[in-house]
Structures are given as structure tokens and as C-alpha cells.
Scaffold this motif. Structure first.
Motif, PDB file in Angstrom:
ATOM      1  N   ASP A  26       0.881  -1.165   0.000  1.00  0.00           N
ATOM      2  CA  ASP A  26       0.000   0.000   0.000  1.00  0.00           C
ATOM      3  C   ASP A  26       0.916   1.211   0.000  1.00  0.00           C
ATOM      4  O   ASP A  26       1.476   1.584   1.030  1.00  0.00           O
ATOM      5  CB  ASP A  26      -0.908  -0.025   1.234  1.00  0.00           C
ATOM      6  N   GLU A  27       1.085   1.788  -1.165  1.00  0.00           N
ATOM      7  CA  GLU A  27       2.106   2.824  -1.380  1.00  0.00           C
ATOM      8  C   GLU A  27       1.448   4.092  -1.893  1.00  0.00           C
ATOM      9  O   GLU A  27       0.813   4.094  -2.940  1.00  0.00           O
ATOM     10  CB  GLU A  27       3.133   2.314  -2.400  1.00  0.00           C
ATOM     11  N   ARG A  28       1.601   5.179  -1.155  1.00  0.00           N
ATOM     12  CA  ARG A  28       0.977   6.448  -1.537  1.00  0.00           C
ATOM     13  C   ARG A  28       1.896   7.599  -1.148  1.00  0.00           C
ATOM     14  O   ARG A  28       2.635   7.501  -0.176  1.00  0.00           O
ATOM     15  CB  ARG A  28      -0.379   6.629  -0.846  1.00  0.00           C
ATOM     16  N   LEU A  29       1.798   8.688  -1.890  1.00  0.00           N
ATOM     17  CA  LEU A  29       2.574   9.878  -1.551  1.00  0.00           C
ATOM     18  C   LEU A  29       1.807  11.096  -2.011  1.00  0.00           C
ATOM     19  O   LEU A  29       1.369  11.160  -3.172  1.00  0.00           O
ATOM     20  CB  LEU A  29       3.966   9.833  -2.181  1.00  0.00           C
ATOM     21  N   SER A  30       1.629  12.046  -1.109  1.00  0.00           N
ATOM     22  CA  SER A  30       0.967  13.311  -1.429  1.00  0.00           C
ATOM     23  C   SER A  30       1.954  14.453  -1.266  1.00  0.00           C
ATOM     24  O   SER A  30       2.730  14.483  -0.299  1.00  0.00           O
ATOM     25  CB  SER A  30      -0.244  13.535  -0.519  1.00  0.00           C
TER      26      SER A  30
END
Length: 335
Positions: free
Chosen positions: A237-241
């Protein structure tokens, strides 16, 4: 010379993925393998049809027919083979984390400056097309000045019992997002604060939560959970904002960009970093190796995977781990 003859040092699970990837890159030839384990050496030599095998990397480095090496040993075993390879004039692809201390990073950097070979540190996320596009948009000024960033890089518990006896989630995984944040901002990290959670009683804690302050004022939070439930139907689960004064960028990878439902389960496999097609790995890792080979064959110093950048990412994550141990905010670079 239109092909780089490369040997792989370290044949654990990721060393094998390196081999799977190298055989699919047109200007690379998988020419040699090295590990201290004779059974593993024989197994992979047969799988790839490689004739040159070594149990001591020094013997590989003495072979004039080997142009380059990929070093995929454990992170605390990078320094000696990396320096030896550079001193032997080989091109070096060095997996991340670059080393286990900043002092060792500096020794490797010094050796690279004396060597006729190039050095690239394998921070693979810079070759993920979504992050590359984010960098391009930032460089074009589309979101203004970056003021805040947040990342999530969580993986199932099934992956990590063995890994957590060798490396923790902050240095092991948050280092990816640390490197990306340094790349996106073009700035330096001046302080780190972190907390960890021990769930399973292994050598390193299962969870790391990190906060950075950048010299230009931006702040960042990084989540790394290495104990998502065993039956989690995706590998990561990989996310970047990234929040700027004039816009926002959001990256989500890998779940749920592909869902496969079988009679047994729902699964969302990796489609970005090293997906396998017909026995050969593609994705960002192949692009990274292709870039490495092109730079080496053309005598070009890599602008991606620079050791100085890798050392900065390591310094920040080590500071975060120190913060988690002590409960203090750790200043970086004398600030």
C-alpha cells in the motif's frame, strides 16, 4: 563495446530478481554470479546458464572480463565489496540502503571519485513513472513551492519476519520516500522525529512513523507498517501526497491498479517495480538497469542514483531511528 558484462554479488531473493531483470536488458550480459553458499550458486548458475561462479567476490573482481557488478548483499555488508569493485575499475550498481553508516557512505563516495567505473545506488522509486512524472510537474512549477508531504509504504506481515531481524522499516522502506522527498524539494532535511511500534517482538519494530523538517520550511510525515494482516490481498500500500502553494500531487501505487480474483482469493500483484513476464522482470528495475548500462557504456556519470543523494537519505533515516530510540528530535547537519 555494446554490452556490459555484469556479475551479481549476493544471491538472496532480491539478488535473484536482479538476475531475472538483467537477462532482459539488451545491453547487459549476466556473466558471473557470486555467493558464499555453494548450493545456491549452483542452482542459479543452472537457471541462468552462467558459467562463471565465485564464492569470494574478490575473485570475481580479479576477472578482467567482468565490466560491472551488482551488489545485493545485506546493507551492512555493502562497503567492502563496493570499494573493492570501484578500486578494481568496475562499474557498480549498489542496492539501497547504500551502507549502514554515513561514514561508510563517505568511504564509498571517495572510492567512486578515484575510480574509472561509475557508481549508481539503486533507489528504484526514481524510476517509477508516476514519481518521475511528479518530479517533472514540480520542476515545471505546476504546484508552486512544496510546503508539506506525506507518504505511506505498508506491506503485509508475511513478507517481513526474516527481514525485521536484519533491518527496520524506517531505514528499510521509509528511505525510499525520504529519497523521493529530497529529490522533489531539492532541499535538505534538518531534523527528524520518529516513533516505532513493536508488534511481534522481532529484532526491529514492525512500525515506524517519521516526521521531517526541511531547511526551506516544508514538513513531511512518513508511515511504514510492516505488519499488515497476513491475508492482505496486495503486496504494498504505497501512496505519496505533495502539497504546494499552488497545487497538489497525489501518487498511489501499487494497490489497486490491478485486481485478480480467483476461486481462492483477490490479489493485486506488483505491476510497477519488477513485474514478471515470461520469466523476465520488467518495470522500474529494468529501466534502472538499462540506465546504468547506458551510462557505463557511454562513460557518463549518472544523474539518477547519485551516491551523495543516497547518503543524505540514509543520514535522515538513521536520525529518525535514533529519535525513536531516544524520544528526542534529532538535528541533522548541525542545524
Amino acid at each position: 563495446m555494446d554490452r556490459l558484462r555484469i556479475g551479481v554479488i549476493g544471491l538472496g531473493w532480491f539478488g535473484e530478481i536482479h538476475c531475472d531483470t538483467i537477462v532482459g536488458v539488451p545491453n547487459l550480459e549476466l556473466a558471473a554470479l557470486c555467493t558464499r553458499k555453494p548450493d545456491r550458486l549452483a542452482e542459479l548458475a543452472k537457471k541462468y546458464g552462467v558459467k562463471k561462479t565465485y564464492r569470494d567476490y574478490r575473485d570475481m573482481l580479479a576477472d578482467p572480463e567482468i565490466d560491472a557488478v551488482s551488489i545485493v548483499t545485506m546493507w551492512d555488508q555493502h562497503t567492502e565489496p563496493a570499494i573493492a569493485a570501484l578500486e578494481a575499475g568496475k562499474h557498480v550498481f549498489l542496492e539501497k540502503p547504500m551502507a549502514s553508516t554515513v561514514a561508510d557512505c563517505n568511504k564509498i563516495i571517495a572510492a567512486s571519485k578515484r575510480s574509472k567505473g561509475i557508481l549508481l545506488v539503486g533507489h528504484i522509486c526514481r524510476f517509477n513513472p508516476r514519481y518521475r512524472m511528479a518530479k517533472q510537474a514540480i520542476a515545471a512549477g505546476k504546484i508552486g513551492k512544496i510546503v508539506a508531504m506525506s507518504s505511506r509504504r505498508n506491506i503485509p506481515a508475511a513478507w517481513t519476519p526474516e527481514i525485521l531481524n536484519k533491518i527496520g522499516p524506517i531505514v528499510g522502506d521509509a528511505i525510499h520516500d525520504t529519497d523521493l522527498m529530497l529529490w522533489f524539494t531539492g532541499d535538505r532535511i534538518v531534523s527528524a522525529y520518529a516513533q516505532t511500534v513493536d508488534v511481534r517482538g522481532l529484532k526491529f519494530p514492525d512500525i515506524g512513523q517519521t516526521m521531517y523538517r526541511f531547511a526551506g520550511g516544508a514538513s513531511a510525515t512518513l508511515e511504514t507498517v510492516w505488519c499488515m494482516p497476513e491475508k492482505t490481498p496486495f503486496d504494498i500500500d504505497e501512496r505519496l501526497s505533495i502539497i504546494g502553494t499552488e497545487g497538489i500531487i497525489h501518487v498511489q501505487d501499487t494497490f489497486p491498479n490491478l485486481g485478480i480474483v480467483s476461486k481462492d482469493k483477490l490479489h493485486s500483484p506488483d505491476t510497477t517495480y519488477w513485474p514478471e513476464f515470461d520469466g523476465v522482470r520488467g518495470g522500474a528495475l529494468r529501466d534502472e538497469f538499462a540506465y546504468f548500462a547506458t551510462c557505463a557504456l557511454n562513460g557518463k556519470t549518472p544523474s539518477m542514483g547519485r551516491p551523495e543523494d543516497a547518503a543524505a537519505a540514509l543520514e535522515a533515516t538513521l536520525a529518525a531511528e535514533e529519535s525513536a530510540r531516544t524520544g528526542n528530535v534529532i538535528r541533522i547537519g548541525g542545524n
